[in-house]
Write a protein that holds these residues in place. Structure first.
Motif, mmCIF file in Angstrom:
data_model
loop_
_atom_site.group_PDB
_atom_site.id
_atom_site.type_symbol
_atom_site.label_atom_id
_atom_site.label_comp_id
_atom_site.label_asym_id
_atom_site.label_seq_id
_atom_site.Cartn_x
_atom_site.Cartn_y
_atom_site.Cartn_z
ATOM 1 N N ILE A 253 0.834 -1.207 0.000
ATOM 2 C CA ILE A 253 0.000 0.000 0.000
ATOM 3 C C ILE A 253 0.866 1.253 0.000
ATOM 4 O O ILE A 253 0.508 2.276 -0.585
ATOM 5 N N ALA A 256 2.080 3.221 -3.237
ATOM 6 C CA ALA A 256 1.249 4.221 -3.917
ATOM 7 C C ALA A 256 1.899 5.595 -3.959
ATOM 8 O O ALA A 256 1.461 6.463 -4.724
ATOM 9 N N TYR A 522 -4.070 6.240 -0.256
ATOM 10 C CA TYR A 522 -4.254 4.790 -0.218
ATOM 11 C C TYR A 522 -4.148 4.373 1.248
ATOM 12 O O TYR A 522 -3.080 4.489 1.853
ATOM 13 N N VAL A 531 -8.332 -3.616 -1.067
ATOM 14 C CA VAL A 531 -7.778 -2.275 -1.120
ATOM 15 C C VAL A 531 -8.821 -1.272 -0.634
ATOM 16 O O VAL A 531 -10.025 -1.469 -0.823
ATOM 17 N N VAL A 533 -9.189 3.034 -0.707
ATOM 18 C CA VAL A 533 -8.652 4.311 -1.181
ATOM 19 C C VAL A 533 -9.655 5.406 -0.847
ATOM 20 O O VAL A 533 -10.862 5.242 -1.087
#
Length: 613
Positions: A253, A256, A522, A531, A533
Motif C-alpha cells: 500500500i 502508492a 491509499y 484495497v 482508497v
C-alpha cells in the motif's frame, strides 16, 4: 626500514595490478547520490568494467549491481571512460494539478549527471534524480552530422534474490511469477516483491522511443530492458531516452507514493489557459440519433459531462472505405451535438487508427466546425517507435484544436498528460470489456494504476441486463472501483441503454462521484487481496473498498477528516441479495472504521461535513 620499504612497494605494485585487471572504469571513483531526506541512496560506478548502479533504501540493499548501458551503432558503454561527474544539486518544484488525484504536486530531489566517453568517440550522459523512495535515470546521446543512428538499450535491474513480479502484457491478466522462471516479457510498470520490500520499475516520458519491456536477464535475479517491437531506436543528432524509474516501499500500500512520479518527471505544458479542458463522466450511445438524445438526457439527470459515439458511427472501423468525415444515415449528428450544447453535454467521437492515419489533419478542423468536444483514438500502435512518434504528434494536434482525448487499446501512460493536459486518459488496461475478476481488480491499484490514469470502461447491471459476461464482482464493488481507480474521463456506463436504468437507487452514487480530486490517500490493502482508497473533492470525502477472491477486512484510521467536525456518511454496500443497500451514519476524525467484505464484494462511503463538535 628496508623491509618496510619493500612491503610498501609490493603493496603499491599489487594495487596497480588490480587496477589494470579491473579495466578503465573500475579504477575510477564510485559516486553516491542521497535523497533529500536520506532514506534512499543511489551508488554509481563500474565494479565489473561497465557502468552500473546499486540502490539502497533505509540502509537495506534493494538492488545488486545493475547495468547502465546502451549502444549506438554497435558501440556500447563497456570500457567507457568517466569524463566528469556533476555533483548532486537539490531541486524543488511545486505545480498545480487540477486534473489529477490532488490539487497540487510537490517534487524534491537531488539531481546529478555522469558524462561518459566510449570508443569511436561516442559521448553519453546519464541524468539521475534521487527522491525519497524513488530514483530515475535516463541516457542522452549527441551525434555530429545528419546521419541516422541506431540505439539499443541494455539496462538491468538486479535483485539480491529471485523476486516475485506481477507479469502482464497490455490488456492481459496478471500472473505472479518468480523471475528465475519467467519465460515471457512483462510490461512496464511492473511491481516487484523482493525480500519483504516492494518495488515498482517504471518508465516516464516516452515520446519517440519504442515500447520497452522487461525480460529475464542473465540470471534468475535480474530483469533486463528489451525491445520486442523494434530491433533498435533510430535517431538523428540527439536522443534522450525515457526515464527508467525504481520506487521502493516497505509495504504494497505504501508503494502508492510513486503514482505521480511520471507526471513529476514530464515537462510542464506550454504557458496558456487550460480551463477549457473539462474532465467528467460519460455514457456510450448506441448508433442512432434517438440513443444520442436519450443519453444526453441521462447525462444531465445523473450529472455526467459527455456522451460518446463509439466504433461504427462512420461505418465499419477497419475498412479503408469507411470515412470518419461522413456519418452513417442512422445518426443525425448535428442534431445530437446541438442538443448536447443546449444541455451542456459534450459529444466525443471514436476514430480507429486506420481513419486517424489517413485523415487526422482533415478531421480535426472538420470536427471543430461540427462542435465535437473530444476524440477517442482506437487500436493505435502504442508498441513501435513509429507508432509512438505518430501518437505524440497527434496528441499535440488534438490539443491545439481544443479537444479532450482518450487513447485506447495498447497505449499506456508515461506522464505526458502533464505536458499535454488535453490527454485525459488512456486504456492500456484490462477493463470491464474483458471480464476481469476480483483478483485482477484488486491488483490494478498496485500495478498499472501507479503509472497513471486508465479508462476502465465500467458497466453496471440494470433490470433488463445483468451483464454477467463482463461483471465478475458485486454491484457495490463496481461502485467502489470508480473511487479506487483514477481517470479524469470515466466511461461509467459502457454497456446498457439509458432508458433501461430504472434502478436509480443503485446507481445514485455515480451521480455524485467526481472524476478528478483535491486529495487522495491509499489507506490499506495488499496486492490481489483487497484495497481501500479515500479521495477528497472540495469538502467531501469518498472512500472505496474492494475485496479480492477471498473475504477481506481491515480497520481504517479516519484521521484524514478535519478535526472537530462531525461528518454525515452515506454508505453503499452489498445487501446479500444481489442488490445495493444504502445507509447513513455519523463519524469524525477520531473514529476507526471497521471494513468487513465478503469475497468479490465492495463498499463505498461519502463523507459530508456537518456541524462542529
Amino acid at each position: 626500514m628496508s623491509k618496510m620499504f619493500l612491503g610498501l612497494k609490493s603493496w603499491k605494485v599489487l594495487v596497480f595490478i588490480c587496477l589494470l585487471s579491473w579495466g578503465p572504469l573500475s579504477a575510477q571513483k564510485m559516486y553516491s547520490i542521497a535523497s533529500p531526506g536520506g532514506s534512499t541512496l543511489l551508488t554509481i560506478g563500474a565494479p565489473d568494467g561497465k557502468p552500473g548502479y546499486q540502490l539502497s533504501f533505509r540502509g537495506k540493499k534493494i538492488t545488486g549491481w545493475s547495468v547502465l548501458d546502451i549502444s549506438v551503432d554497435g558501440v556500447s558503454l563497456s570500457g567507457a571512460k568517466i569524463m566528469r561527474f556533476d555533483k548532486p544539486v537539490l531541486h524543488q518544484e511545486s505545480f498545480a494539478s487540477p486534473l489529477g488525484e490532488q490539487d497540487s504536486l510537490h517534487s524534491i530531489y537531488q539531481q546529478a549527471r555522469l558524462h561518459l566517453k566510449a570508443t569511436a568517440g561516442l559521448s553519453v550522459t546519464i541524468d539521475f534524480r534521487v527522491m525519497d523512495s524513488s530514483v530515475a535515470f535516463r541516457y542522452s546521446v549527441a551525434m555530429a552530422g545528419a546521419a541516422q543512428h541506431a540505439l539499443r538499450e541494455f539496462t538491468t535491474f538486479s535483485f539480491p534474490g529471485s523476486p516475485l513480479i506481477y507479469q502482464y502484457n497490455q490488456e492481459s491478466v496478471f500472473t505472479p511469477t518468480r523471475v528465475d522462471t519467467l519465460g515471457a516479457t512483462t510490461d512496464l510498470p511492473v511491481t516487484v516483491e523482493s525480500d519483504g520490500t516492494y518495488c515498482q520499475i517504471g518508465e516516464a516520458v516516452n515520446l519517440t522511443y519504442t515500447k520497452a519491456e522487461l525480460g529475464r536477464g542473465t540470471d534468475g535475479n535480474t530483469l533486463a530492458v528489451i525491445f520486442p517491437h523494434d530491433t533498435a531506436v533510430l535517431f538523428q543528432r540527439n536522443l534522450a531516452t525515457p526515464w527508467r524509474t525504481v520506487s521502493v516501499a516497505g509495504s504494497a500500500i505504501a508503494l502508492a507514493h510513486c503514482r505521480s512520479l511520471n507526471i513529476k518527471l514530464a515537462a510542464p505544458p506550454v504557458p496558456g489557459d487550460w480551463s477549457w479542458i473539462r474532465p467528467g463522466k460519460l455514457i456510450r450511445a448506441q448508433l442512432n440519433t434517438q440513443s444520442g438524445l436519450d443519453c444526453i438526457d441521462f447525462a444531465v439527470k445523473h450529472h455526467f459531462q459527455y456522451i460518446m459515439f463509439d466504433a461504427g458511427w462512420y461505418g465499419a472501423e477497419f475498412r479503408t472505405t469507411s470515412d470518419p468525415c461522413r456519418v452513417i444515415p442512422a445518426i443525425d449528428l448535428p442534431e445530437v451535438i446541438a442538443y448536447g450544447k443546449k444541455r451542456n453535454i459534450g459529444v466525443i467521437l471514436y476514430v480507429n487508427y486506420i481513419g486517424l492515419k489517413a485523415k487526422l489533419d482533415s478531421i480535426l478542423p472538420l470536427y471543430k466546425r461540427w462542435g465535437v468536444a473530444g476524440l477517442k483514438f482506437g487500436f493505435v500502435d502504442g508498441l513501435t517507435q513509429s507508432g509512438l512518434t505518430w501518437l505524440s504528434q497527434a496528441i499535440q494536434k488534438v490539443q491545439q484544436y481544443g479537444f479532450v482525448l482518450n487513447i485506447h487499446d495498447n497505449y499506456k501512460p508515461t506522464g505526458l498528460s502533464r505536458t499535454y493536459p488535453a490527454l485525459l486518459t488512456q486504456e492500456g488496461i484490462r477493463g470491464n470489456e474483458n471480464s476481469p475478476d476480483a483478483f485482477h481488480n484488486t491488483t490494478l491499484p498496485f500495478t498499472r494504476y501507479l503509472a497513471g490514469a486508465a479508462d476502465f470502461t465500467y458497466c453496471f447491471p440494470n433490470p433488463k441486463n445483468s451483464f454477467s459476461k463482463h461483471i465478475k464482482v458485486s454491484k457495490a464493488q463496481q461502485l467502489a472501483l470508480s473511487v479506487i481507480y483514477y481517470s479524469p474521463l470515466q466511461a461509467i456506463f459502457w454497456y446498457g441503454q439509458p432508458n433501461d436504468y430504472t434502478n436509480d437507487g443503485e446507481i445514485a452514487f455515480y451521480d455524485e462521484v467526481p472524476a478528478t480530486w483535491s486529495e487522495s490517500h491509499y489507506l490499506a490493502g495488499d496486492i490481489g487481496k483487497g484495497v481501500a482508497v479515500v479521495r477528497r473533492k472540495g469538502d467531501t470525502w469518498y472512500l472505496g473498498c474492494a475485496a479480492g477472491l477471498q473475504d477481506w477486512q481491515t480497520i481504517l484510521d479516519l484521521s484524514f477528516l478535519r478535526p472537530g467536525i462531525s461528518y454525515t456518511v452515506t454508505v453503499y454496500e452489498d445487501d446479500g441479495n444481489q442488490s445495493v443497500r444504502k445507509k447513513t451514519m455519523r463519524l469524525n476524525s477520531m473514529d476507526r472504521l471497521p471494513v468487513k467484505l465478503f469475497a468479490k464484494a465492495g463498499q463505498v462511503f461519502i463523507f459530508k461535513p456537518g456541524s462542529h463538535e
